[in-house]
Design a protein around this motif. Structure first.
Motif, mmCIF file in Angstrom:
data_model
loop_
_atom_site.group_PDB
_atom_site.id
_atom_site.type_symbol
_atom_site.label_atom_id
_atom_site.label_comp_id
_atom_site.label_asym_id
_atom_site.label_seq_id
_atom_site.Cartn_x
_atom_site.Cartn_y
_atom_site.Cartn_z
ATOM 1 N N THR A 171 0.831 -1.205 0.000
ATOM 2 C CA THR A 171 0.000 0.000 0.000
ATOM 3 C C THR A 171 0.863 1.253 0.000
ATOM 4 N N TRP A 172 1.926 1.254 0.788
ATOM 5 C CA TRP A 172 2.856 2.387 0.779
ATOM 6 C C TRP A 172 3.447 2.601 -0.603
ATOM 7 N N LEU A 173 3.787 1.505 -1.291
ATOM 8 C CA LEU A 173 4.345 1.586 -2.632
ATOM 9 C C LEU A 173 3.383 2.291 -3.586
ATOM 10 N N VAL A 174 2.135 1.857 -3.587
ATOM 11 C CA VAL A 174 1.132 2.438 -4.474
ATOM 12 C C VAL A 174 0.868 3.898 -4.096
ATOM 13 N N CYS A 175 0.779 4.177 -2.799
ATOM 14 C CA CYS A 175 0.553 5.560 -2.355
ATOM 15 C C CYS A 175 1.704 6.469 -2.768
ATOM 16 N N SER A 176 2.935 5.949 -2.709
ATOM 17 C CA SER A 176 4.093 6.745 -3.115
ATOM 18 C C SER A 176 4.029 7.081 -4.597
ATOM 19 N N LEU A 177 3.611 6.118 -5.391
ATOM 20 C CA LEU A 177 3.527 6.334 -6.828
ATOM 21 C C LEU A 177 2.434 7.324 -7.199
ATOM 22 N N LYS A 201 7.880 -8.355 13.201
ATOM 23 C CA LYS A 201 8.110 -7.222 14.096
ATOM 24 C C LYS A 201 8.941 -6.154 13.398
ATOM 25 N N TRP A 202 10.034 -6.562 12.758
ATOM 26 C CA TRP A 202 10.868 -5.599 12.030
ATOM 27 C C TRP A 202 10.060 -4.914 10.935
ATOM 28 N N TYR A 203 9.282 -5.711 10.224
ATOM 29 C CA TYR A 203 8.486 -5.211 9.101
ATOM 30 C C TYR A 203 7.501 -4.142 9.562
ATOM 31 N N GLU A 204 6.733 -4.424 10.616
ATOM 32 C CA GLU A 204 5.751 -3.449 11.112
ATOM 33 C C GLU A 204 6.436 -2.175 11.580
ATOM 34 N N LYS A 205 7.543 -2.324 12.287
ATOM 35 C CA LYS A 205 8.249 -1.165 12.816
ATOM 36 C C LYS A 205 8.817 -0.314 11.685
ATOM 37 N N PHE A 206 9.425 -0.965 10.678
ATOM 38 C CA PHE A 206 10.081 -0.235 9.599
ATOM 39 C C PHE A 206 9.067 0.466 8.706
ATOM 40 N N PHE A 207 8.086 -0.263 8.201
ATOM 41 C CA PHE A 207 7.144 0.304 7.240
ATOM 42 C C PHE A 207 6.072 1.158 7.903
ATOM 43 N N GLY A 208 5.809 0.925 9.189
ATOM 44 C CA GLY A 208 4.827 1.746 9.880
ATOM 45 C C GLY A 208 5.208 3.216 9.898
ATOM 46 N N ARG A 209 6.512 3.493 9.790
ATOM 47 C CA ARG A 209 6.997 4.886 9.824
ATOM 48 C C ARG A 209 6.748 5.624 8.509
ATOM 49 N N PHE A 210 6.376 4.909 7.464
ATOM 50 C CA PHE A 210 6.194 5.540 6.161
ATOM 51 C C PHE A 210 4.796 6.101 5.967
ATOM 52 N N SER A 211 3.910 5.882 6.898
ATOM 53 C CA SER A 211 2.533 6.356 6.750
ATOM 54 C C SER A 211 2.467 7.871 6.947
ATOM 55 N N SER A 212 1.438 8.474 6.356
ATOM 56 C CA SER A 212 1.218 9.911 6.538
ATOM 57 C C SER A 212 0.678 10.213 7.925
ATOM 58 N N HIS A 213 -0.143 9.297 8.429
ATOM 59 C CA HIS A 213 -0.670 9.448 9.775
ATOM 60 C C HIS A 213 -1.050 8.080 10.308
ATOM 61 N N TRP A 231 8.845 2.625 18.694
ATOM 62 C CA TRP A 231 8.951 2.594 17.237
ATOM 63 C C TRP A 231 9.035 3.983 16.624
ATOM 64 N N LYS A 232 9.032 5.019 17.443
ATOM 65 C CA LYS A 232 9.099 6.407 16.967
ATOM 66 C C LYS A 232 7.984 6.724 15.973
ATOM 67 N N ILE A 233 6.815 6.160 16.201
ATOM 68 C CA ILE A 233 5.647 6.400 15.359
ATOM 69 C C ILE A 233 4.639 7.227 16.156
ATOM 70 N N THR A 234 4.246 8.369 15.611
ATOM 71 C CA THR A 234 3.277 9.240 16.273
ATOM 72 C C THR A 234 1.879 8.873 15.794
ATOM 73 N N ALA A 235 0.987 8.628 16.737
ATOM 74 C CA ALA A 235 -0.376 8.209 16.401
ATOM 75 C C ALA A 235 -1.390 9.016 17.195
ATOM 76 N N ILE A 290 -2.602 4.476 8.652
ATOM 77 C CA ILE A 290 -2.660 3.135 9.234
ATOM 78 C C ILE A 290 -3.456 3.198 10.529
ATOM 79 N N ASP A 291 -4.431 2.315 10.647
ATOM 80 C CA ASP A 291 -5.222 2.204 11.869
ATOM 81 C C ASP A 291 -4.720 0.976 12.629
ATOM 82 N N TRP A 292 -3.969 1.233 13.697
ATOM 83 C CA TRP A 292 -3.331 0.158 14.472
ATOM 84 C C TRP A 292 -4.341 -0.412 15.474
ATOM 85 N N HIS A 293 -4.810 -1.634 15.210
ATOM 86 C CA HIS A 293 -5.716 -2.310 16.139
ATOM 87 C C HIS A 293 -4.941 -3.133 17.165
#
Length: 492
Positions: free
Chosen positions: A167-173, A205-217, A233-237, A180-183
């Motif tokens: 999804t990040w890939l498509v959004c970037s393009l 775990k690595w995947y969620e932490k790494f790619f979670g930072r690419f979201s707009s909100h 994870w340095k992610i502001t929500a 991302i809505d973290w449940h």
């Protein structure tokens, strides 16, 4: 040209995800993986010359869940709220369970089904998992690239592998905002089965932490999760608490009777223990009506209706409830003045068959148990008709809250809930319900709450009155205050 671009992006994305999994499973140094991320991203940017930088349609939002749409209530609520504010919604997910009518009959919501992909049928488990991730990535990538442009994609996590990266890939393009809505955390759910040290869990775990930072909100379901995302994870929500929509309310007695009559045709637990006192009497285990136009009244010496709902997963141990019911039966057999119970456990999930066999092995005299799957419209009506709710959700991360309790509170239904880390954000012990640690404590809570049933003067009645007077916020108001400003601010 668009087909060429789609193919190029597909190759990059699939290689990207497969190599990430491969790198971590073989335990190569993480820096190589980061270099791979940079290389792939630079390659993807090179195709901008073919497609340009799209600006998403400001009145079109994609809601994405890599799961069953009908069993994703929060995402359904998102879709309905968006439509009420004039947004056209593309709702992407699996079509397993029928969505609520507010979604399926909404002209502004278009459901775009995708199928749940399985990996190879033979070979090592890790190979099956990798092929599943790759195939699911291809399907999701194809679906998103062939949709209209959107201003935002609002996606649920978990499950986030592979949906966050794709999804990040498509959004970037396309120049689309990703929310991302973290449940919960997907890796903690996987750890229930595989253990914390399993390679796949570490990858997740690595995947969620790494790619979670690419979201707009980011949105999340509790204050505890918001703090954890920021600290670790340095992610502001932004915390968006689950709130009940208006359809979750106390059910009028007339509607209760209609629902019980309907359910009695399928589930004998809802049938009356005695024969009707005449041809013109409608009788269920809980209600009675004399004549087709007569008033409905509670049945004499009716049982208490105990309700729990579940996805039948590892984070809910229903043996706790069954052991508590055994103790409750012993209380009744020992001479305590307590009502009979009808215990309804709703839901679908992988462990249902296991617990159904356990339930069938019990020989209760004063307790009846049924495990129905209810239509979306009937579930809130049953909650609004129950006397007491039970929640066994423990949370794999300790950071999410059970939506079933939110729904119960919307129906002013008091709850007994098992303790975990942040439950206090929802259940106030001694005010709107009780919190227990084990089956013994739950059994004594059932005994205490039902000792003066059906009188509303005891502790159970107090909890219900507290819920009625709490002025609890509903989903619509909460969403308008929290999510709508994020959408409108990004469109200015």
């Amino acid at each position: 040209m668009a087909g060429v671009v789609t193919a190029l992006v597909a190759v990059f994305a699939v290689s990207f995800i497969a190599l990430i999994v491969g790198v971590h499973v073989t335990e190569l140094h993480t820096n190589w993986c980061l270099l791979l991320v940079i290389a792939v991203f630079l390659a993807i940017l090179s195709v901008y010359s073919f497609i340009g930088c799209h600006q998403g349609n400001n009145r079109h939002v994609c809601v994405l869940v890599l799961g069953d749409i009908g069993r994703s209530p929060r995402m359904q609520y998102h879709a309905v709220s968006l439509s009420k504010h004039g947004y056209n919604v593309s709702f992407v997910g699996f079509l397993g369970t029928k969505p609520h009518e507010d979604v399926s009959a909404n002209e502004k919501i278009t459901i775009i089904p995708i199928s749940e992909v399985k990996g190879l049928g033979v070979g090592p488990k890790i190979l099956k998992y990798v092929t599943k991730v790759v195939l699911q990535s291809l399907q999701l990538l194809y679906t998103l690239l062939n949709m209209k442009d959107h201003s935002h994609v609002l996606m649920q996590n978990p499950p986030g592998l592979p949906s966050i990266a794709v999804t990040w890939l498509v959004c970037s393009l396309r120049g689309t905002k990703l929310i991302i809505d973290w449940h919960n955390y997907g890796y903690t759910i996987m750890a229930l089965t595989h253990g914390q040290k399993h390679p796949i869990v570490r990858v997740a775990k690595w995947y969620e932490k790494f790619f979670g930072r690419f979201s707009s909100h980011n949105l999340c379901v509790t204050t505890a999760m918001r703090e954890d995302l920021l600290k670790n994870w340095k992610i502001t929500a932004t915390t968006l608490y689950d709130k009940p929509p208006l359809l979750f309310q106390e059910t009028p007695l007339e509607c209760q009777h209609k629902l019980f009559m309907k359910m009695a045709k399928v589930y004998p637990q809802f049938q009356a223990n005695s024969e009707p006192g005449g041809e013109d009497v409608e009788l269920t285990a809980f209600t009675q009506r004399r004549g087709s136009t007569g008033a409905v009244s509670p049945a004499g010496k009716r049982p208490a209706l105990l309700l729990s709902s579940t996805s039948w997963t590892e984070d809910e141990d229903f043996s706790i409830l069954l052991k508590a019911l055994e103790d409750y039966e012993d209380f009744v057999n020992g001479g305590d003045s307590l009502p009979d119970l009808v215990c309804v456990i709703t839901g679908k999930g992988p462990q249902k068959e296991y617990y159904t066999k356990m339930i069938d092995s019990k020989s209760f005299k004063h307790i009846k148990i049924c495990t129905p799957w209810l239509e979306a419209e009937d579930y809130p009506r049953l909650l609004g008709s129950a006397d007491l709710g039970v929640c066994l959700h423990t949370s794999s991360s300790g950071l999410d809250l059970p939506m079933k309790v939110v729904d119960m509170f919307g129906c002013c239904l008091p709850v007994c809930a098992i303790h975990f880390q942040c439950l206090h954000e929802l259940v106030k012990h001694g005010k709107n319900g009780l919190i227990f640690q084990d089956s013994k404590e739950l059994a004594f809570q059932l005994k205490s709450l039902l000792s003066d049933f059906p009188s509303g003067e005891g502790k159970l009645g107090l909890f219900r009155r507290n819920l009625r007077s709490s002025g609890q916020q509903r989903w619509e108001e909460n969403w308008d205050q929290t999510v709508l400003p994020l959408l409108t601010a990004n469109n200015r």
